[in-house]
Design an enzyme around this catalytic site. Structure first.
Site, PDB file in Angstrom:
ATOM      1  N   ARG A   1      -1.035  -5.627   4.790  1.00  0.00           N
ATOM      2  CA  ARG A   1      -0.188  -5.149   3.690  1.00  0.00           C
ATOM      3  C   ARG A   1       0.944  -4.291   4.245  1.00  0.00           C
ATOM      4  O   ARG A   1       0.762  -3.554   5.217  1.00  0.00           O
ATOM      5  CB  ARG A   1      -0.993  -4.287   2.709  1.00  0.00           C
TER       6      ARG A   1
ATOM      7  N   GLU B   1     -11.003   5.502  -5.752  1.00  0.00           N
ATOM      8  CA  GLU B   1     -11.367   4.087  -5.853  1.00  0.00           C
ATOM      9  C   GLU B   1     -11.641   3.736  -7.316  1.00  0.00           C
ATOM     10  O   GLU B   1     -11.903   4.598  -8.143  1.00  0.00           O
ATOM     11  CB  GLU B   1     -12.604   3.808  -4.990  1.00  0.00           C
TER      12      GLU B   1
ATOM     13  N   ARG C   1       0.890  -1.172   0.000  1.00  0.00           N
ATOM     14  CA  ARG C   1       0.000   0.000   0.000  1.00  0.00           C
ATOM     15  C   ARG C   1       0.916   1.207   0.000  1.00  0.00           C
ATOM     16  O   ARG C   1       1.758   1.352   0.896  1.00  0.00           O
ATOM     17  CB  ARG C   1      -0.899  -0.041   1.242  1.00  0.00           C
TER      18      ARG C   1
END
Length: 169
Positions: free
Chosen positions: A99, A65, A57
């Site tokens: 992540r 998005e 990330r």
């Protein structure tokens, strides 16, 4: 030969201190390199690390998005910069999904910064607390002034608000 012995003695004497520091401060991590094998969206990539692909990330930025205005453009931008290339990842933390969250660069260019300069991301105010974030706000403002990409819209919706609205529906 004498200098080698001095260094070896120093390391032997201080290895416990070094390990203690790493245990007490796990956020002190080292950058590593890997090939980008996937791009999930504008701010999430997969990089080969220790023989497996690791989700990264991108730290301090939040891209639109996938189903939001400029979401696909952000993904294509990130993909064009990193897909199939060797990147350097400087881990900052791990998010709630497991992540690695990190600073990512390719050929000396920060992907974090390039997304902001291109007007394809917001500084992720909630999580961006490193000294570099001050400069990143300037890049964001410059993109806004130039009305580039998401800033060409009169009232772009930050992704964290978009996600919140979709959760409540």
């Amino acid at each position: 030969m004498l200098s080698y012995r001095i260094v070896a003695a120093f390391m032997k004497k201080h290895i416990f201190l070094y390990l203690l520091i790493l245990l007490l401060f796990p956020q002190l991590s080292f950058a590593w390199q890997g090939k980008v094998v996937g791009v999930s969206d504008g701010d999430t990539i997969s990089v080969m690390h220790n023989g497996k692909d690791e989700k990264i990330r991108i730290y301090g930025v939040d891209c639109p998005e996938k189903h939001q205005d400029f979401g696909q453009k952000a993904k294509k931008f990130t993909s064009s910069m990193v897909y199939g290339k060797m990147v350097e990842v400087e881990p900052v933390t791990t998010d709630r999904y497991g992540r690695t969250v990190g600073l990512v660069s390719v050929n000396g260019k920060s992907i974090n910064e390039e997304l902001l300069k291109a007007g394809l991301a917001w500084v992720f105010t909630r999580y961006c607390d490193k000294p570099c974030c001050k400069q990143w706000y300037k890049y964001q403002e410059e993109a806004r002034q130039r009305k580039v990409n998401l800033w060409s819209m009169p009232n772009p919706v930050p992704p964290w608000e978009f996600r919140r609205e979709n959760r409540t529906r």
